[in-house]
Design a protein around this motif. Structure first.
Motif, PDB file in Angstrom:
ATOM      1  N   ALA A  75     -26.610  77.022  59.539  1.00 47.84           N
ATOM      2  CA  ALA A  75     -26.425  75.566  59.627  1.00 47.84           C
ATOM      3  C   ALA A  75     -27.764  74.859  59.437  1.00 47.84           C
ATOM      4  O   ALA A  75     -27.873  73.857  58.728  1.00 47.84           O
ATOM      5  CB  ALA A  75     -25.805  75.190  60.975  1.00 47.84           C
ATOM      6  N   LYS A  76     -28.803  75.407  60.057  1.00 44.50           N
ATOM      7  CA  LYS A  76     -30.155  74.851  59.909  1.00 44.50           C
ATOM      8  C   LYS A  76     -30.597  74.906  58.456  1.00 44.50           C
ATOM      9  O   LYS A  76     -31.091  73.922  57.904  1.00 44.50           O
ATOM     10  CB  LYS A  76     -31.130  75.668  60.769  1.00 44.50           C
ATOM     11  CG  LYS A  76     -31.374  75.055  62.127  1.00 44.50           C
ATOM     12  CD  LYS A  76     -32.343  73.896  61.998  1.00 44.50           C
ATOM     13  CE  LYS A  76     -32.702  73.358  63.376  1.00 44.50           C
ATOM     14  NZ  LYS A  76     -33.640  72.235  63.291  1.00 44.50           N
ATOM     15  N   LYS A  77     -30.407  76.066  57.854  1.00 52.04           N
ATOM     16  CA  LYS A  77     -30.843  76.244  56.461  1.00 52.04           C
ATOM     17  C   LYS A  77     -30.085  75.313  55.524  1.00 52.04           C
ATOM     18  O   LYS A  77     -30.586  74.929  54.483  1.00 52.04           O
ATOM     19  CB  LYS A  77     -30.650  77.705  56.021  1.00 52.04           C
ATOM     20  CG  LYS A  77     -31.670  78.639  56.644  1.00 52.04           C
ATOM     21  CD  LYS A  77     -31.565  80.016  56.033  1.00 52.04           C
ATOM     22  CE  LYS A  77     -32.635  80.945  56.620  1.00 52.04           C
ATOM     23  NZ  LYS A  77     -32.272  82.355  56.414  1.00 52.04           N
ATOM     24  N   GLN A  78     -28.848  74.961  55.916  1.00 48.97           N
ATOM     25  CA  GLN A  78     -28.030  74.065  55.102  1.00 48.97           C
ATOM     26  C   GLN A  78     -28.473  72.617  55.280  1.00 48.97           C
ATOM     27  O   GLN A  78     -28.002  71.734  54.584  1.00 48.97           O
ATOM     28  CB  GLN A  78     -26.562  74.255  55.495  1.00 48.97           C
ATOM     29  CG  GLN A  78     -25.538  73.534  54.648  1.00 48.97           C
ATOM     30  CD  GLN A  78     -25.433  74.126  53.246  1.00 48.97           C
ATOM     31  OE1 GLN A  78     -25.623  75.310  53.056  1.00 48.97           O
ATOM     32  NE2 GLN A  78     -25.140  73.286  52.269  1.00 48.97           N
ATOM     33  N   GLY A  79     -29.365  72.345  56.233  1.00 50.85           N
ATOM     34  CA  GLY A  79     -29.902  70.988  56.364  1.00 50.85           C
ATOM     35  C   GLY A  79     -29.532  70.254  57.633  1.00 50.85           C
ATOM     36  O   GLY A  79     -29.942  69.109  57.819  1.00 50.85           O
ATOM     37  N   ALA A  80     -28.760  70.869  58.522  1.00 47.19           N
ATOM     38  CA  ALA A  80     -28.448  70.205  59.792  1.00 47.19           C
ATOM     39  C   ALA A  80     -29.744  70.113  60.605  1.00 47.19           C
ATOM     40  O   ALA A  80     -30.472  71.094  60.708  1.00 47.19           O
ATOM     41  CB  ALA A  80     -27.385  70.980  60.551  1.00 47.19           C
ATOM     42  N   GLN A  81     -30.041  68.924  61.144  1.00 42.13           N
ATOM     43  CA  GLN A  81     -31.304  68.723  61.854  1.00 42.13           C
ATOM     44  C   GLN A  81     -31.294  69.371  63.234  1.00 42.13           C
ATOM     45  O   GLN A  81     -32.155  70.150  63.565  1.00 42.13           O
ATOM     46  CB  GLN A  81     -31.571  67.215  62.022  1.00 42.13           C
ATOM     47  CG  GLN A  81     -31.816  66.486  60.722  1.00 42.13           C
ATOM     48  CD  GLN A  81     -33.156  66.870  60.130  1.00 42.13           C
ATOM     49  OE1 GLN A  81     -34.155  66.936  60.833  1.00 42.13           O
ATOM     50  NE2 GLN A  81     -33.171  67.150  58.834  1.00 42.13           N
ATOM     51  N   ARG A  82     -30.297  68.977  64.028  1.00 50.72           N
ATOM     52  CA  ARG A  82     -30.259  69.457  65.406  1.00 50.72           C
ATOM     53  C   ARG A  82     -29.092  70.426  65.576  1.00 50.72           C
ATOM     54  O   ARG A  82     -27.934  70.033  65.505  1.00 50.72           O
ATOM     55  CB  ARG A  82     -30.110  68.268  66.368  1.00 50.72           C
ATOM     56  CG  ARG A  82     -31.337  67.356  66.400  1.00 50.72           C
ATOM     57  CD  ARG A  82     -30.966  66.007  66.966  1.00 50.72           C
ATOM     58  NE  ARG A  82     -29.857  65.406  66.204  1.00 50.72           N
ATOM     59  CZ  ARG A  82     -29.227  64.292  66.559  1.00 50.72           C
ATOM     60  NH1 ARG A  82     -29.544  63.671  67.671  1.00 50.72           N
ATOM     61  NH2 ARG A  82     -28.251  63.814  65.810  1.00 50.72           N
ATOM     62  N   VAL A  83     -29.434  71.674  65.762  1.00 53.31           N
ATOM     63  CA  VAL A  83     -28.419  72.704  65.971  1.00 53.31           C
ATOM     64  C   VAL A  83     -28.646  73.286  67.362  1.00 53.31           C
ATOM     65  O   VAL A  83     -29.779  73.621  67.718  1.00 53.31           O
ATOM     66  CB  VAL A  83     -28.507  73.814  64.903  1.00 53.31           C
ATOM     67  CG1 VAL A  83     -27.500  74.920  65.173  1.00 53.31           C
ATOM     68  CG2 VAL A  83     -28.311  73.227  63.508  1.00 53.31           C
ATOM     69  N   CYS A  84     -27.577  73.377  68.147  1.00 57.76           N
ATOM     70  CA  CYS A  84     -27.734  73.835  69.531  1.00 57.76           C
ATOM     71  C   CYS A  84     -26.740  74.949  69.851  1.00 57.76           C
ATOM     72  O   CYS A  84     -25.542  74.811  69.608  1.00 57.76           O
ATOM     73  CB  CYS A  84     -27.506  72.645  70.466  1.00 57.76           C
ATOM     74  SG  CYS A  84     -27.647  73.086  72.189  1.00 57.76           S
ATOM     75  N   ILE A  85     -27.261  76.062  70.365  1.00 59.04           N
ATOM     76  CA  ILE A  85     -26.399  77.158  70.806  1.00 59.04           C
ATOM     77  C   ILE A  85     -26.193  77.035  72.313  1.00 59.04           C
ATOM     78  O   ILE A  85     -27.156  76.844  73.060  1.00 59.04           O
ATOM     79  CB  ILE A  85     -27.043  78.534  70.509  1.00 59.04           C
ATOM     80  CG1 ILE A  85     -27.207  78.748  69.002  1.00 59.04           C
ATOM     81  CG2 ILE A  85     -26.208  79.671  71.116  1.00 59.04           C
ATOM     82  CD1 ILE A  85     -27.865  80.078  68.633  1.00 59.04           C
TER      83      ILE A  85
END
Ligand SMILES: Cc1cc2nc3c(=O)[nH]c(=O)nc-3n(C[C@H](O)[C@H](O)[C@H](O)COP(=O)(O)OP(=O)(O)OC[C@H]3O[C@@H](n4cnc5c(N)ncnc54)[C@H](O)[C@@H]3O)c2cc1C
Ligand code: SF4
Lengths: 423, 129
Positions: free
Chosen positions: A24-34
């Motif tokens: 998701a990060k690599k696809q451009g999402a700024q804030r990703v939270c697990i």
């Protein structure tokens, strides 16, 4: 209430959640939270200390913790944020997650899209109903694995294992090496549930008997297990009279299957699939709630973590596109159906948009072991993809790619039929 | 001459092979569907090797154990011996990933390394991450 806002929220920090978050990060999402309920990331891999992971994904044989560590490092590099010791209690329609956190108390996570990757849990004695007493000494194989590998606890001295799943076989080896005696691995089906490699390296190497088409019919013991009765079963899985055999043991391990952990999913009103016990998804791993995606064991039980990582990247990328508003439009849909010889197909739907060159990966399992055969994918009365295989096994997932432009009509059927093997 | 049934584990096909030979010499392999099987049968017949994994005690860590593996496959017959050897080992936290437990096991050039990290246990009065 503690409040977190993000683009993509990932529920569960096992290999599925980790891969989805990184993608998701690599696809451009700024804030990703697990969000992970355990104190550390890695999911079930933390307790799988044996080698045998990553042969296809990394082309290298890694142990479970090493495989997890590679993804944890990637997540750190990609600046994925992590809330550990935090359990997601509810998934609201508007993509809000209500969580209980050890540090922050009641926590609300609002996200542009959500990836569900809660994994699965083991089937217990209750779910398979063995008669007899209720003494101590009965464990699921995974629980025993956690006790031994993570908590340094002794599980038992003389063991019978019910079920020939991979976890059970791996525990047979582990317990033997730790000095216990494994009397037998008992499997109700006439074939092995897990991988052949594990039979060779975990059972054959230690001369542990494997009893196929047998089951435990009774557990004996008051305080602690004192033994189990084992009996052969017929084609209808009914015990055969006169084949009773008593094994003296203090421990019974159950390795009788996994159930996707979908309480959250079902409570959120997301459409579920009957055979996989996971949500119904399309090729982007998108559920019936368009902003919610699912991957890994919560979707369908996987035998190889490498598949989990690959499938979860699809979910992570799609979730990022959804949150960023770049998710493609669907022009028409087709249902994926299990044809002859196939038990289930996942994804259950294909959504076809403008890009007809797009390919979708169909994952499926056969219903029973078979020799040489041919996989066929049919749509609108035509075979749109086919491949010859030299064998298939319910314990090993198969996959097949389909070009969306080839999908005609509203169903896609996957079948596997035997073929004559030429010498 | 000795005959031994060996199941190939190189790929999921799992061919059942019959190997004939004597001690270190293999004279024939049948039942393998490809040459990789014959190679595997050869090494299995002479000396089966496996990657050994186990765990080792950790003192003062957030977890009581750390998982370990052999850096290369070791003879399957010596697996139990290695596990026994590891039972006597204590590591001090913090333990790093791939920290060396044994550098040169039995002078065979094979090492044993950790496969996870274990952080040091915080004393009860300190707080925060
Ligand atoms: C004993 C065993 C042996 C295996 N051996 C092999 C092998 O040799 N080779 C191989 O390739 N594969 C193997 N596998 C399979 C592989 O490990 C799994 O396919 C993989 O771990 C699945 O990943 P996952 O992320 O879907 O699930 P998990 O690893 O189970 O992760 C799910 C995570 O979600 C968290 N979670 C669940 N619900 C919530 C909630 N409500 N809120 C917050 N967090 C939540 C859980 O705590 C967990 O950390 C094995 C599996 C097991 C169990
Ligand atoms: S012999 Fe070849 S085809 Fe058969 S299991 Fe081994 S590697 Fe696979």
């Amino acid at each position: 209430m503690f409040h977190v806002q993000c683009d993509v929220a990932v529920v569960g920090g096992g290999p599925a959640g980790l891969s989805a978050a990184v993608a998701a990060k690599k696809q451009g999402a700024q804030r990703v939270c697990i969000i992970e309920r355990d104190k550390s990331l890695g999911g079930i891999l933390q307790q799988c200390i044996h080698a045998g992971f990553g042969m296809t994904y990394f082309r290298q044989e890694l142990t479970g913790p090493e495989y997890a560590a590679r993804f944890i490092t990637l997540a750190r590099e990609q600046e994925v944020s992590v809330l550990t010791d935090t359990m997601v209690l509810r998934l609201e329609e508007d993509k809000r997650l209500i969580c209980a956190s050890g540090e922050h108390g009641l926590t609300e996570v609002c996200a542009g899209s959500i990836v569900l990757s809660m994994g699965c849990r083991e089937r217990t004695r209750g779910s398979i109903r063995i008669p007899g007493t209720r003494p101590a000494g009965i464990y699921t194989a995974g629980a025993a694995q956690r006790l031994m590998n993570c908590q340094n606890k002794t599980v038992g001295r003389r063991v019978v294992i019910l079920g020939s799943g991979d976890i059970g076989m791996i525990m047979a080896r582990r317990m033997t090496l730790e000095g216990a005696q494994v009397c037998a691995v008992v499997e109700i089906m006439p074939y092995l549930a897990g991988l052949t490699r594990n039979r060779v390296q975990c059972l054959d190497d230690f001369d542990i008997p494997l009893l196929l088409a047998h089951t435990v019919t009774k557990i004996v013991g008051r305080e602690r297990v004192e033994g189990v009765w084992v009996q052969r079963v017929d084609e209808k899985r009914a015990p055969v009279e006169g084949t009773e055999h008593f094994f003296e043991c203090d421990t019974l391990l159950l390795s009788v299957g996994l159930i996707p952990e979908n309480e959250l999913t079902a409570a959120a009103g997301i459409e579920m699939a009957p055979i996989t016990n996971g949500p119904v998804v399309n090729q982007h791993m998108q559920t019936s709630n368009p902003g919610v995606f699912a991957c890994g064991n919560v979707l369908h039980v996987n035998d190889l973590v490498d598949h989990v990582s690959a499938e979860s990247e699809i979910a992570g990328r799609a979730a990022a596109r959804y949150a960023l508003g770049t998710f493609g439009k669907t022009l028409r849909e087709a249902a994926c159906e299990a044809g002859k010889g196939v038990r289930y197909v996942c994804p259950q739907r294909l959504c076809i948009g403008e890009d007809l060159e797009e390919t979708a990966m169909l994952y499926f399992r056969v219903g029973a072991p078979m020799g040489a055969g041919e996989i066929k994918v049919e749509s609108g009365g035509h075979v749109v993809a086919s491949r010859r295989i030299s064998r298939a096994n319910p314990g090993e997932m198969e996959k097949m790619a389909v070009r969306l432009g080839d999908v005609a009509g509203d169903t896609v059927t996957v079948s596997v039929e035997p073929r004559e093997e030429k010498q | 001459m000795m005959e031994k049934i060996i199941t190939c584990t190189v790929c999921p096909q799992g061919c059942r092979m019959t190997v004939t030979g004597e001690e270190l010499h293999v004279s024939g392999v049948t039942g393998n569907k490809c040459p990789r099987g014959a190679e595997y049968a050869q090494s299995e017949f002479v000396c089966p090797v496996r990657t050994a994994t186990s765990s080792v005690r950790v003192e003062g860590g957030v977890r009581p154990l750390v998982s370990v593996r052999s850096s290369r496959p070791i003879p399957a017959a010596r697996m139990a011996e290695l596990v026994e050897l590891l039972r006597g080992i204590r590591l001090e936290a913090p333990v790093a990933m791939h920290q060396v437990v044994f550098e040169n096991l039995w002078n065979s050039g094979v090492g044993v390394v950790t496969t996870a990290e274990v952080a040091k246990r915080r004393s009860p009065q300190t707080t925060g991450c």
